[in-house]
Write a protein that holds these residues in place. Structure first.
Motif, short mmCIF file in Angstrom:
data_model
loop_
_atom_site.label_atom_id
_atom_site.label_comp_id
_atom_site.label_asym_id
_atom_site.label_seq_id
_atom_site.Cartn_x
_atom_site.Cartn_y
_atom_site.Cartn_z
N ILE A 99 -30.05 -60.05 -60.15
CA ILE A 99 -30.15 -58.70 -60.71
C ILE A 99 -31.47 -58.53 -61.46
O ILE A 99 -32.10 -57.48 -61.39
CB ILE A 99 -28.93 -58.38 -61.59
N ALA A 131 -34.32 -55.83 -60.70
CA ALA A 131 -34.93 -54.96 -61.72
C ALA A 131 -36.44 -54.99 -61.62
O ALA A 131 -37.10 -53.95 -61.73
CB ALA A 131 -34.47 -55.40 -63.11
N GLN A 137 -37.48 -52.83 -58.68
CA GLN A 137 -36.72 -51.58 -58.66
C GLN A 137 -37.33 -50.53 -57.72
O GLN A 137 -36.63 -49.98 -56.87
CB GLN A 137 -36.61 -50.99 -60.06
N VAL A 154 -22.67 -50.86 -56.46
CA VAL A 154 -22.84 -50.93 -57.91
C VAL A 154 -24.32 -51.14 -58.25
O VAL A 154 -24.86 -50.48 -59.14
CB VAL A 154 -21.96 -52.05 -58.53
N LEU A 155 -24.97 -52.03 -57.53
CA LEU A 155 -26.39 -52.28 -57.78
C LEU A 155 -27.25 -51.07 -57.44
O LEU A 155 -28.22 -50.78 -58.15
CB LEU A 155 -26.86 -53.52 -57.01
N TRP A 192 -26.90 -48.69 -60.28
CA TRP A 192 -27.62 -49.21 -61.44
C TRP A 192 -29.13 -48.96 -61.28
O TRP A 192 -29.77 -48.48 -62.21
CB TRP A 192 -27.30 -50.69 -61.59
N MET A 221 -31.31 -48.34 -64.67
CA MET A 221 -31.04 -49.70 -65.15
C MET A 221 -30.82 -49.73 -66.66
O MET A 221 -31.43 -50.51 -67.37
CB MET A 221 -32.17 -50.65 -64.75
N GLU A 222 -29.93 -48.87 -67.15
CA GLU A 222 -29.68 -48.80 -68.59
C GLU A 222 -29.07 -50.07 -69.14
O GLU A 222 -29.38 -50.48 -70.25
CB GLU A 222 -28.78 -47.60 -68.91
N GLU A 223 -28.17 -50.69 -68.38
CA GLU A 223 -27.55 -51.93 -68.83
C GLU A 223 -28.46 -53.11 -68.44
O GLU A 223 -29.05 -53.12 -67.38
CB GLU A 223 -26.17 -52.14 -68.18
N LYS A 230 -25.42 -58.06 -68.40
CA LYS A 230 -24.19 -57.27 -68.45
C LYS A 230 -23.74 -56.87 -67.05
O LYS A 230 -22.55 -56.87 -66.74
CB LYS A 230 -24.37 -56.03 -69.32
N MET A 231 -24.70 -56.52 -66.20
CA MET A 231 -24.35 -56.16 -64.82
C MET A 231 -23.80 -57.38 -64.08
O MET A 231 -22.85 -57.27 -63.30
CB MET A 231 -25.57 -55.59 -64.09
N PHE A 262 -19.42 -53.11 -72.03
CA PHE A 262 -20.29 -51.94 -72.19
C PHE A 262 -19.82 -51.16 -73.43
O PHE A 262 -19.04 -50.23 -73.32
CB PHE A 262 -20.24 -51.03 -70.97
#
Length: 194
Positions: A94, A98, A101, A157-158, A161, A166-168, A172-173, A193
């Motif tokens: 993940i 990011a 992205q 889900v990805l 996100w 990509m706030e989290e 956490k993801m 969260f």
């Protein structure tokens, strides 16, 4: 000219061509992109383009394959049967997503016309089937359904996100995805969260 200078020039040319294609894909669909446009944006002549790639399809495939190869390396580094390793691998993957992205959003948005999302699913499926949830006792049809469910859910889900800014943070993801995979909806720690 030394081979080192040639290698740097070759790397630079390929980088500029890849960036040019990705920038064009922000503006139009892949089927509308031409080699001429890629070259104009990259400020490179067409003969230089053809020295590196057959066409725009090969260029796009090269971009996709580089990301897929990186994914394979991350997934092969960890033992997915160990919960800690699975969580670490998911977090690393993940974090990589990011960092990539912009590229991933573009590639996932052109996935109707390309094979990128299919390649991502195949890499994940191979990893899951080889060492995660599939045991010798598991029915083959059931295992196919389980892997399809896990992979489709994780990919979507990805995507959400990435598209959502990509706030989290990645850890956490990773925890969310691993909890959903290992424990389902009812066994998941929803307090992650706050």
């Amino acid at each position: 000219m030394t081979s080192e200078k040639l290698d740097r020039r070759k790397k630079y040319t390929r980088m500029v061509l890849k960036d040019s294609l990705l920038q064009l894909l922000k503006q139009k669909s892949f089927s509308q992109v031409t080699v001429k446009e890629i070259c104009e944006r990259a400020d490179i002549n067409r003969s230089t383009f053809y020295a590196h790639y057959r066409d725009q399809f090969e260029l796009l495939e090269t971009i996709e394959d580089e990301i897929v190869m990186d994914m394979k390396q991350y997934m092969n580094t960890y033992n997915l049967q160990e919960k800690e390793d699975a969580l670490k691998m998911t977090e690393k993957l993940i974090s990589y997503f990011a960092a990539k992205q912009e590229e991933l959003i573009i590639l996932l948005n052109v996935s109707d016309e390309t094979s990128f999302e299919r390649k991502v699913r195949e890499v994940a499926q191979a990893s899951i089937r080889s060492e995660w949830i599939i045991s010798e006792q598991t029915d083959q049809q059931l295992s196919s359904y389980l892997t399809a469910f896990i992979i489709s859910g994780s990919v979507h889900v990805l995507k959400m996100w990435l598209l959502g800014g990509m706030e989290e943070p990645p850890h956490k993801m990773a925890k969310l995805i691993n909890n959903l995979i290992n424990h389902g909806i009812y066994g998941t720690d929803w307090e992650m969260f706050p």
